[in-house]
Write a protein that holds these residues in place. Structure first.
Motif, mmCIF file in Angstrom:
data_model
loop_
_atom_site.group_PDB
_atom_site.id
_atom_site.type_symbol
_atom_site.label_atom_id
_atom_site.label_comp_id
_atom_site.label_asym_id
_atom_site.label_seq_id
_atom_site.Cartn_x
_atom_site.Cartn_y
_atom_site.Cartn_z
ATOM 1 N N TYR A 45 0.946 -1.060 -0.367
ATOM 2 C CA TYR A 45 -0.106 -0.305 0.381
ATOM 3 C C TYR A 45 0.719 1.054 -0.525
ATOM 4 O O TYR A 45 0.261 2.704 -0.335
ATOM 5 N N SER A 46 1.933 0.968 0.080
ATOM 6 C CA SER A 46 2.679 2.070 0.375
ATOM 7 C C SER A 46 4.516 2.142 0.433
ATOM 8 O O SER A 46 4.503 0.510 0.494
ATOM 9 N N GLU B 2 3.631 7.899 -4.123
ATOM 10 C CA GLU B 2 1.980 6.935 -4.050
ATOM 11 C C GLU B 2 1.805 6.197 -5.575
ATOM 12 O O GLU B 2 1.248 7.091 -6.031
ATOM 13 N N ASN C 271 0.923 3.051 -5.828
ATOM 14 C CA ASN C 271 -0.159 2.130 -6.482
ATOM 15 C C ASN C 271 -0.980 1.982 -6.604
ATOM 16 O O ASN C 271 -1.319 3.070 -5.075
ATOM 17 N N ARG D 84 -2.557 1.213 -3.578
ATOM 18 C CA ARG D 84 -2.734 1.957 -2.339
ATOM 19 C C ARG D 84 -3.937 2.962 -2.365
ATOM 20 O O ARG D 84 -4.494 3.261 -1.507
ATOM 21 N N SER E 148 -8.042 1.421 -3.304
ATOM 22 C CA SER E 148 -9.174 0.574 -2.236
ATOM 23 C C SER E 148 -8.991 1.360 -0.541
ATOM 24 O O SER E 148 -8.399 1.905 -0.798
ATOM 25 N N GLY F 122 -5.936 0.833 1.651
ATOM 26 C CA GLY F 122 -4.733 1.199 0.676
ATOM 27 C C GLY F 122 -5.110 2.687 1.636
ATOM 28 O O GLY F 122 -4.750 3.718 2.158
ATOM 29 N N GLN F 123 -6.301 3.336 1.628
ATOM 30 C CA GLN F 123 -7.064 4.319 2.158
ATOM 31 C C GLN F 123 -6.483 4.724 3.753
ATOM 32 O O GLN F 123 -6.504 5.814 4.002
ATOM 33 N N CYS G 235 -4.909 3.608 5.367
ATOM 34 C CA CYS G 235 -3.798 3.413 5.934
ATOM 35 C C CYS G 235 -2.714 4.264 5.049
ATOM 36 O O CYS G 235 -2.037 5.071 6.263
ATOM 37 N N CYS G 236 -2.975 4.801 4.435
ATOM 38 C CA CYS G 236 -2.455 6.567 4.357
ATOM 39 C C CYS G 236 -2.998 7.622 5.124
ATOM 40 O O CYS G 236 -1.948 8.266 5.507
ATOM 41 N N GLN H 262 2.468 -3.038 4.134
ATOM 42 C CA GLN H 262 1.802 -3.687 2.846
ATOM 43 C C GLN H 262 1.494 -4.741 3.227
ATOM 44 O O GLN H 262 1.402 -5.298 4.877
#
Length: 293
Positions: free
Chosen positions: A171-172, A178, A180, A183, A186, A189-190, A192-193, A213
């Motif tokens: 995801y990162s 940025e 992926n 990332r 999804s 992914g969001q 995680c950000c 990840q």
């Protein structure tokens, strides 16, 4: 030794693991109230594992082997649970005596335990805040890892964690780019950000969880970057430049907004209004006088 455990791809069908059995000691990393500075390894917990002979993943200083817990009762998994043993081998550092290599092997395994389990404490705090946010939904998790002592092995220290089954997604990446699509687009992914943004804000830009990840909402192999002097006595395993890059590249999403996080991007300066030029004055001419003849 052969051991039958559920198949990764088809859990209903057992698969046979042909590997070596060994007795190990597992130590959990424990925390007091200030989890950055009050960290300590708990008591050794005896267990035995059966590990495949061929590794399935490789990093700069380690190899990952599929293994399973044969005996022992660890808080995260019971006997028969598929796990990953990550062996931190310092041979690549050159010609050093055995004692130095063992010490390096130990230091690498300990560092990984400190980084991932500390990131886990941060995401637990993040999740307690996210629970109160309306319609936040499923919460991400960073899985715990154990420090493993292998008395009968010539590489005596490793880490042990649950094996995540399914599509593994980054995801990162460590440099903060940025790039992926999974990332960016999804839900995992969001989130995680947004988690990275939340940690950055909570630590006033001095610490960042990076290299996120995993499979769905379960994450592993994360890294931590800190300011050059460390943050409250804690030093990560990634370069300080990752923090600077994250600040420049991070784009807020709906989960950042749900948590009330402020954009890290500077507001564009309003363009100055063009100055209106005063209309030129018309020249007025008096009557033309005829000259005397």
């Amino acid at each position: 030794m052969e051991l039958v455990i559920p198949s990764h791809d088809q859990p209903a069908e057992p698969r046979i693991v042909d590997g070596d059995e060994e007795n190990i000691q597992c130590s959990p990393l424990l925390f007091k109230e200030d989890f950055l500075s009050d960290q300590y390894f708990g008591e050794n917990q005896p267990a035995s594992i059966v590990t495949e002979k061929v590794h399935f993943g490789e990093g700069m200083h380690r190899k990952a082997f599929r293994t399973t817990l044969r005996e022992g009762n660890l808080p995260s998994f019971n006997p028969g649970h598929p796990c990953v043993l990550k062996v931190h081998n310092a041979i690549g550092y050159g010609t050093k005596n055995n004692e130095e290599l063992v010490q390096k092997n130990y230091s690498l395994a300990v560092e990984e335990c400190h980084v991932q389990n500390t990131a886990r404490e941060y995401i637990k705090a993040y999740n307690s805040v996210a629970k109160s946010a309306e319609s936040f939904g499923e919460l991400p998790e960073i899985i715990p890892i154990y420090l493993v002592h292998r008395p009968s092995n010539n590489i005596p220290y490793a880490t042990l964690e649950e094996e995540l089954l399914g599509d593994f997604v980054k995801y990162s990446v460590k440099d903060g780019k940025e790039i992926n699509l999974m990332r960016r687009d999804s839900e995992a992914g969001q989130k995680c950000c947004a988690f990275q943004h939340w940690v950055y804000t909570q630590t006033e830009g001095n610490l960042l969880v990076t290299d996120m990840q995993g499979v769905g909402m379960k994450l592993t192999d994360v890294g931590i970057a800190t300011c050059k002097k460390g943050y409250k006595g804690f030093r990560g395993n990634c370069a300080t430049s990752f923090i600077d890059q994250f600040k420049v590249l991070h784009l807020c999403n709906r989960y950042c907004e749900l948590l009330g996080l402020t954009s890290l991007q500077p507001k564009p300066k309003p363009k100055p209004k063009p100055k209106t030029q005063p209309a030129p004055k018309k020249k007025t001419f008096g009557p033309v006088l005829s000259g005397k003849s």
